[in-house]
Design a protein around this motif. Sequence first.
Motif, short mmCIF file in Angstrom:
data_model
loop_
_atom_site.label_atom_id
_atom_site.label_comp_id
_atom_site.label_asym_id
_atom_site.label_seq_id
_atom_site.Cartn_x
_atom_site.Cartn_y
_atom_site.Cartn_z
N ARG A 105 47.83 19.27 100.72
CA ARG A 105 48.43 19.96 101.86
C ARG A 105 49.19 21.21 101.39
N PHE B 63 56.87 25.20 111.90
CA PHE B 63 58.21 25.09 111.32
C PHE B 63 58.65 26.41 110.69
N VAL B 64 57.76 27.05 109.93
CA VAL B 64 58.15 28.28 109.24
C VAL B 64 58.18 29.49 110.19
N GLU C 27 48.49 18.82 110.50
CA GLU C 27 49.57 18.90 109.50
C GLU C 27 49.90 20.34 109.15
N LEU C 28 48.85 21.15 108.93
CA LEU C 28 49.08 22.55 108.58
C LEU C 28 49.78 23.27 109.74
N ALA D 1 51.75 21.95 111.93
CA ALA D 1 53.15 21.50 112.01
C ALA D 1 54.00 22.33 111.04
N ILE D 2 53.49 22.55 109.83
CA ILE D 2 54.23 23.33 108.84
C ILE D 2 54.34 24.79 109.28
N LEU D 3 53.23 25.33 109.78
CA LEU D 3 53.25 26.74 110.21
C LEU D 3 54.19 26.94 111.40
N PRO E 276 55.02 16.03 108.23
CA PRO E 276 55.59 16.33 106.92
C PRO E 276 57.01 16.89 106.99
N ILE E 277 57.37 17.50 108.11
CA ILE E 277 58.68 18.17 108.23
C ILE E 277 59.83 17.16 108.12
N ILE F 162 57.26 28.35 102.40
CA ILE F 162 56.24 29.38 102.17
C ILE F 162 56.19 29.72 100.68
N ILE G 172 48.41 25.15 102.24
CA ILE G 172 49.39 26.04 102.90
C ILE G 172 49.63 27.29 102.03
N PRO H 119 62.61 26.79 105.89
CA PRO H 119 61.31 27.39 106.23
C PRO H 119 60.84 28.43 105.20
#
Lengths: 95, 491
Positions: B360, A37-38, A30-31, A33-35, B423-424, B315, B364, B311
Amino acid sequence: MPVDAATVRRIAHLARIAVAEDEVAHLQGELNAILAFVEQLSEVDVQGVEPMTSVMPMKMKMRPDVVTEGDMADRILSNAPASDGGFFLVPKVVE
Amino acid sequence: MNELTSLTLADARDGLRQKRFSADELTAAHLAAMEQARALNAFVLETPERAREMAKACDARLARGEAGPLEGIPLAVKDMFCTAGIRSTACSRILRDFVPTYESTVTANLWRDGAVLIGKTNCDEFAMGSSNETSCFGSVISPWRPRGANTPLTPGGSSGGSAAAVAARLCLGATGTDTGGSIRQPAALTGTVGMKPTYGRCSRWGIVAFASSLDQAGPFARTVRDAAILLRSMAGPDPKDATCADLPVPDYEQAVGRSVKGLRIGVPKEYRLDGMPAEIETLWQQGGEWLRNAGAELVEVSLPHTRYALPAYYIVCPAEASSNLARYDGVRYGLRVEGGDINAMYEATRAAGFGREVRRRVMIGTYVLSAGYYDAYYLRAQKVRTLIKQDFEQVFARGIDAILTPATPSAAFALGEKSGSDPIEMYLNDVFTVTVNMAGLPGLAVPAGLDARGLPLGLQLIGRPFDEATLFSLGHVIEQAAGHFAPERWW
């Protein structure tokens, strides 16, 4: 910059969130996937751009340096999971 | 549903003053509607006793001719707002039994003006979500259903309970909070009006902090006029919030019905997404047509950094959340789970108290702020945020008065449809709304039509800083042309 399992455990500890061993792989996915994306942000040219510090320009407010509130220990402690004699109770931190 | 719950807030206000019914009767009608709608799970706490008490005091003030602007109006409050003596949970296990001893400024302003609290509404845990599915009290079920089907749909999120309660006529208005779209997206998905004001318009004091540079409180209502009336009461300077603007609050209701002739409306080409349903595109064009018919001028504009807003948001927002949520440590308030030593207690408390999405995001946020990664992630995101804001500033500098966009990339989706392992997929729901938080601007979601399945779709109007009034004028034009949309009662 994908994270590995050891990094996931380290972040969890920094965030003070207990993570069971069988959750690590899932969280890592999951982390990442987010990383991923950004990661798009790396293509933006930010040369010479000031980082935002305040979204609306405003002057810091000043107030007279006087006591405005106080004497409410009971109210402050009213939601504490454990308290004694006007103090919050925590597990022993000093041997 | 009865006559009193079908009134608009403005009509109810006028009816109370003309003594056509009492505040007590109006409140009783809404309490009954709330009780009959428990299947929606819109409320996490009903406050009938408090409501009846407040209504009685309203009737006394009405009798004395001392009515405030919201005298006797039954409202619901998102459970992100602290209400003194009334459990306030942010829909998190970690605050499940939290009873604040203080009142948030926004809700205090509402009670000052005579409003009546009927209950606290369900939301995503700490407002982190776009479907209301992360609440520790379970999902809200939308009062809307696709035509000829009974699939349970999301009302959107995070302010899903407030949106559902207003759409289902359980209250005349409600408060929400909006960090990336949490008022405007659920408003669009439920056919209600939702306003996220300019950052600093409403005090954040006493609202559970999520991402402090993005959070703003705002109203939900069934008409633009009603939202305007509510915002006037909610907003205003507050010495307790250093980021709350010291600006007078206009009488927004005066802006409703004001001519929009000659206003220049920007249509940003970057909001035309690949794979966007044709219905959204048609609705957007229709909205522009309505504004043009009312005398506004439509201008194509460019906001080149739009695609980087989401994005950058993922962050900035988790970084601020991880910092804000550090306070939930099992010591001063909230849940505590004992462990061997203090660190084990912190870790066990936070693992048990936070749900999956919150854990989560905190992780992050912790990662992007950690040593060695701060510059690459957080600093870069804050620079991108500057660019996003500059995009808007350049457009407004060209004489554009407001910007018209779709509110969401689709109509309401089914519960469970987007809450899988990626999650996206859920995050993409906020693609049109998140830019506005990143730039601190006001944004209004107005119902504009129904899709082929009979589900509501909304348009978004984005304004200049502190120019909510123009958005209410423009929103009213869309509302007049599009009409009102109400779900058929099944609950």
